[in-house]
Scaffold this motif. Structure first.
Motif, PDB file in Angstrom:
ATOM      1  N   GLY A 167       4.734  44.586  40.578  1.00 54.09           N
ATOM      2  CA  GLY A 167       3.639  43.391  41.209  1.00 54.09           C
ATOM      3  C   GLY A 167       3.642  42.246  40.324  1.00 54.09           C
ATOM      4  N   ASN A 168       4.824  42.007  39.485  1.00 50.17           N
ATOM      5  CA  ASN A 168       4.586  40.606  38.727  1.00 50.17           C
ATOM      6  C   ASN A 168       5.102  39.506  39.830  1.00 50.17           C
ATOM      7  OD1 ASN A 168       3.510  41.446  36.032  1.00 50.17           O
ATOM      8  ND2 ASN A 168       5.052  42.976  36.470  1.00 50.17           N
ATOM      9  N   ILE A 169       4.629  38.339  39.744  1.00 52.26           N
ATOM     10  CA  ILE A 169       5.364  37.186  40.580  1.00 52.26           C
ATOM     11  C   ILE A 169       5.729  36.056  39.622  1.00 52.26           C
ATOM     12  CG2 ILE A 169       4.811  35.686  42.520  1.00 52.26           C
ATOM     13  CD1 ILE A 169       2.989  37.504  43.762  1.00 52.26           C
ATOM     14  N   VAL A 170       7.106  35.872  39.582  1.00 57.67           N
ATOM     15  CA  VAL A 170       7.570  35.044  38.391  1.00 57.67           C
ATOM     16  C   VAL A 170       8.333  33.890  38.806  1.00 57.67           C
ATOM     17  CG1 VAL A 170       9.023  35.379  36.310  1.00 57.67           C
ATOM     18  CG2 VAL A 170       7.765  37.133  37.077  1.00 57.67           C
ATOM     19  N   GLY A 193      11.700  39.480  37.087  1.00 59.45           N
ATOM     20  CA  GLY A 193      10.609  39.827  37.473  1.00 59.45           C
ATOM     21  C   GLY A 193       9.894  40.991  36.682  1.00 59.45           C
ATOM     22  N   GLY A 194      10.907  41.969  36.371  1.00 63.60           N
ATOM     23  CA  GLY A 194      10.450  43.128  35.585  1.00 63.60           C
ATOM     24  C   GLY A 194      10.708  42.974  33.934  1.00 63.60           C
ATOM     25  N   ILE A 195      12.037  42.984  33.378  1.00 64.94           N
ATOM     26  CA  ILE A 195      12.261  43.122  32.124  1.00 64.94           C
ATOM     27  C   ILE A 195      13.304  41.841  31.883  1.00 64.94           C
ATOM     28  CG2 ILE A 195      12.881  44.328  30.039  1.00 64.94           C
ATOM     29  CD1 ILE A 195      12.108  46.788  31.331  1.00 64.94           C
ATOM     30  N   TYR A 196      12.992  41.061  30.992  1.00 62.11           N
ATOM     31  CA  TYR A 196      13.939  39.998  30.462  1.00 62.11           C
ATOM     32  C   TYR A 196      14.377  40.292  29.049  1.00 62.11           C
ATOM     33  CZ  TYR A 196      15.582  35.210  30.009  1.00 62.11           C
ATOM     34  OH  TYR A 196      16.511  34.055  30.144  1.00 62.11           O
ATOM     35  N   ILE A 197      15.793  40.420  28.956  1.00 58.94           N
ATOM     36  CA  ILE A 197      16.424  40.643  27.829  1.00 58.94           C
ATOM     37  C   ILE A 197      17.324  39.574  27.468  1.00 58.94           C
ATOM     38  CG2 ILE A 197      17.759  42.468  26.399  1.00 58.94           C
ATOM     39  CD1 ILE A 197      16.746  44.388  28.774  1.00 58.94           C
ATOM     40  N   LYS A 198      17.429  39.023  25.990  1.00 61.70           N
ATOM     41  CA  LYS A 198      18.330  37.975  25.746  1.00 61.70           C
ATOM     42  C   LYS A 198      18.433  38.045  24.418  1.00 61.70           C
ATOM     43  CE  LYS A 198      15.186  33.992  25.655  1.00 61.70           C
ATOM     44  NZ  LYS A 198      14.931  32.681  26.037  1.00 61.70           N
ATOM     45  N   ASN A 203      12.848  47.747  45.453  1.00 61.59           N
ATOM     46  CA  ASN A 203      12.125  46.727  46.204  1.00 61.59           C
ATOM     47  C   ASN A 203      11.517  45.633  45.352  1.00 61.59           C
ATOM     48  OD1 ASN A 203      12.093  48.760  48.178  1.00 61.59           O
ATOM     49  ND2 ASN A 203      10.094  49.812  47.330  1.00 61.59           N
ATOM     50  N   ASN A 204      12.481  45.022  44.504  1.00 61.17           N
ATOM     51  CA  ASN A 204      12.129  43.844  44.166  1.00 61.17           C
ATOM     52  C   ASN A 204      13.200  42.711  44.714  1.00 61.17           C
ATOM     53  OD1 ASN A 204      10.788  44.797  41.229  1.00 61.17           O
ATOM     54  ND2 ASN A 204      12.874  46.088  41.600  1.00 61.17           N
ATOM     55  N   HIS A 205      12.631  41.594  44.356  1.00 63.46           N
ATOM     56  CA  HIS A 205      13.241  40.162  45.076  1.00 63.46           C
ATOM     57  C   HIS A 205      13.576  39.304  44.021  1.00 63.46           C
ATOM     58  CE1 HIS A 205      14.433  37.498  47.920  1.00 63.46           C
ATOM     59  NE2 HIS A 205      13.840  36.551  47.548  1.00 63.46           N
ATOM     60  N   ALA A 206      14.723  38.519  44.188  1.00 62.32           N
ATOM     61  CA  ALA A 206      15.191  37.646  43.314  1.00 62.32           C
ATOM     62  C   ALA A 206      16.053  36.627  44.153  1.00 62.32           C
ATOM     63  CB  ALA A 206      16.091  38.127  42.115  1.00 62.32           C
ATOM     64  N   ARG A 207      16.546  35.399  43.199  1.00 64.95           N
ATOM     65  CA  ARG A 207      17.307  34.646  43.759  1.00 64.95           C
ATOM     66  C   ARG A 207      18.894  35.240  43.861  1.00 64.95           C
ATOM     67  NH1 ARG A 207      18.241  29.276  40.409  1.00 64.95           N
ATOM     68  NH2 ARG A 207      18.839  30.839  38.894  1.00 64.95           N
ATOM     69  N   ASN A 242       8.232  43.522  42.231  1.00 59.28           N
ATOM     70  CA  ASN A 242       8.306  42.335  41.602  1.00 59.28           C
ATOM     71  C   ASN A 242       9.110  41.404  42.191  1.00 59.28           C
ATOM     72  OD1 ASN A 242       7.000  43.435  38.683  1.00 59.28           O
ATOM     73  ND2 ASN A 242       8.843  44.578  39.054  1.00 59.28           N
ATOM     74  N   ILE A 243       8.572  39.996  42.211  1.00 57.14           N
ATOM     75  CA  ILE A 243       9.081  39.008  42.714  1.00 57.14           C
ATOM     76  C   ILE A 243       9.420  37.889  41.618  1.00 57.14           C
ATOM     77  CG2 ILE A 243       9.054  37.218  44.376  1.00 57.14           C
ATOM     78  CD1 ILE A 243       7.253  39.158  45.922  1.00 57.14           C
ATOM     79  N   THR A 244      10.783  37.196  42.020  1.00 56.32           N
ATOM     80  CA  THR A 244      10.844  35.882  41.044  1.00 56.32           C
ATOM     81  C   THR A 244      11.791  35.098  41.781  1.00 56.32           C
ATOM     82  OG1 THR A 244      12.079  35.222  39.054  1.00 56.32           O
ATOM     83  CG2 THR A 244      13.145  37.236  40.020  1.00 56.32           C
ATOM     84  N   SER A 245      11.488  33.721  41.484  1.00 56.40           N
ATOM     85  CA  SER A 245      12.260  32.706  42.076  1.00 56.40           C
ATOM     86  C   SER A 245      13.678  32.483  41.532  1.00 56.40           C
ATOM     87  CB  SER A 245      11.646  31.294  42.104  1.00 56.40           C
ATOM     88  OG  SER A 245      11.355  30.940  40.867  1.00 56.40           O
TER      89      SER A 245
END
Length: 375
Positions: A151-154, A159-164, A205-209, A179-182
């Motif tokens: 349920g994070n909107i980014v 949306g969930g975990i960002y690793i860099k 059930n996540n969404h991204a570009r 989770n949803i991210t643009s």
């Protein structure tokens, strides 16, 4: 500070116990101590707030509480900060990043910056943030286990975990859902030379570009992912389940084993409902290898796999691929190794409409894997 607050603050004891009434100022004193210790070198500080107001209004506004790397806000707070924890039953188990006064007002839910595997986050639901549920950078190797990230909107990040930045967290028994991210990577975004250890993970059930479930921008690194479900994710463009694309540098290698990718979809005529592999422009391409073993790809739009670059290689064995090798789009003459043991048969999931992707007892995929492993 009041007389009694000053007495506590200046005490040299490592542990201090306060037994007070309602208006002694314990919360404000604790936040002051948090900020003081967090600004010291090599300090890891946790703040667990019982209300949204305590974290949002006092920590964020007064101390720049989400400043994980000293760059997100003007404050100087560093280390790990947890905001605020919500009671579920008898347990404080939800990192809730919104408040009644300011819904979805917070930023990063949990951040790691240079942590070792001894830094463990376990047993929480992380929800309602405006930046990635978990944000890992600067060669961090924390351990993430028994988590729900949902349920994070980014904007612009995972949306969930960002690793860099060459980070290698261990991620196990984690569910990343809704989770949803643009940006890219609705579930997990992995980039540069980062090599997380990922197993027993559900991304649904996540969404991204691009990269609705998983986005990988990898170079000069080898990544292995096993026992993962990527299902029901969507994108605005390419890579409904997974986007594996270039990052400037050398060879990137990804191995997926015991993976299930199903019912992922692309929008706007995007490519690779299951996996989009490579780049549209061969002039920008760097070589990448993808190995798929003991895995299932089923009902991922019109294309289970799309290979976009001639520099790329896909190897598949002992897997159940809807449409067989014909479901792989390879218009730019990438390399395909269609190995032994592959089948094209309905895997007979128990109830995919209810997100139950276990195999039924009659599934042709049972026993079809290699080394006595079931897919």
């Amino acid at each position: 500070l009041t007389k009694y607050q000053k007495e506590v603050a200046e005490c040299s004891s490592r542990f201090r116990v306060l037994v007070t009434g309602r208006r002694f100022g314990k919360t404000w004193l604790a936040i002051r101590e948090l900020a003081r210790f967090a600004t010291q070198p090599k300090q890891n500080v946790w703040y667990v707030a019982p209300t949204s107001g305590m974290s949002c209004n006092e920590v964020c506004s007064d101390y720049g509480g989400f400043d994980i790397e000293g760059s997100r806000h003007t404050g100087a707070t560093r280390g790990q900060l947890i905001f605020p924890v919500k009671e579920i039953g008898d347990n404080w188990k939800s990192i809730e990043c919104s408040s009644v006064e300011e819904p979805k007002s917070n930023n990063t839910n949990w951040g790691a910056n240079g942590e070792t595997p001894d830094a463990i986050l376990s047993g929480f639901t992380i929800t309602n943030g405006l930046n990635s549920g978990i944000w890992i950078a600067s060669q961090s190797d924390p351990t993430l286990t028994d988590l729900n990230i949902q349920g994070n909107i980014v904007s612009n990040e995972a949306g969930g975990i960002y690793i860099k930045q060459s980070s290698s967290p261990t991620i196990t028994n984690v569910t990343i859902r809704d989770n949803i991210t643009s940006g890219d990577g609705g579930g997990i975004h992995i980039r540069e030379q980062s090599t997380p250890i990922i197993s027993d993970v559900i991304i649904e059930n996540n969404h991204a570009r691009h990269g609705g479930g998983l986005c990988i921008y990898l170079s000069d690194a080898s990544l292995e992912i096993h026992d993962i479900l990527i299902a029901g994710n969507t994108t605005t463009y390419d890579g409904g389940g997974i986007l594996f694309a270039q990052y400037p540098g050398g060879l990137g290698i990804v191995t997926l084993s015991n993976a299930t990718l199903s019912n992922n979809q692309c929008g706007n005529g995007g490519n690779g409902g299951g996996i989009y592999f490579g780049v549209h422009n061969n002039a920008l391409a760097h070589p990448k290898h993808l190995t798929l073993r003991n895995s299932i790809m089923w009902n991922n739009g019109a294309e289970e796999i799309n290979i976009a670059s001639s520099d790329d290689t896909v190897s598949i064995d002992f897997s159940d691929i809807m449409g067989g090798s014909e479901s792989i789009i390879n218009e730019n003459s990438g390399t395909i190794f269609w190995g032994e043991g592959n089948i094209d048969a309905d895997p007979l999931f128990v109830d995919p409409d209810s997100d139950d992707y276990h195999l039924s007892g009659l599934s042709p995929a049972i026993g079809a894997g290699i080394d006595s492993l079931q897919i």
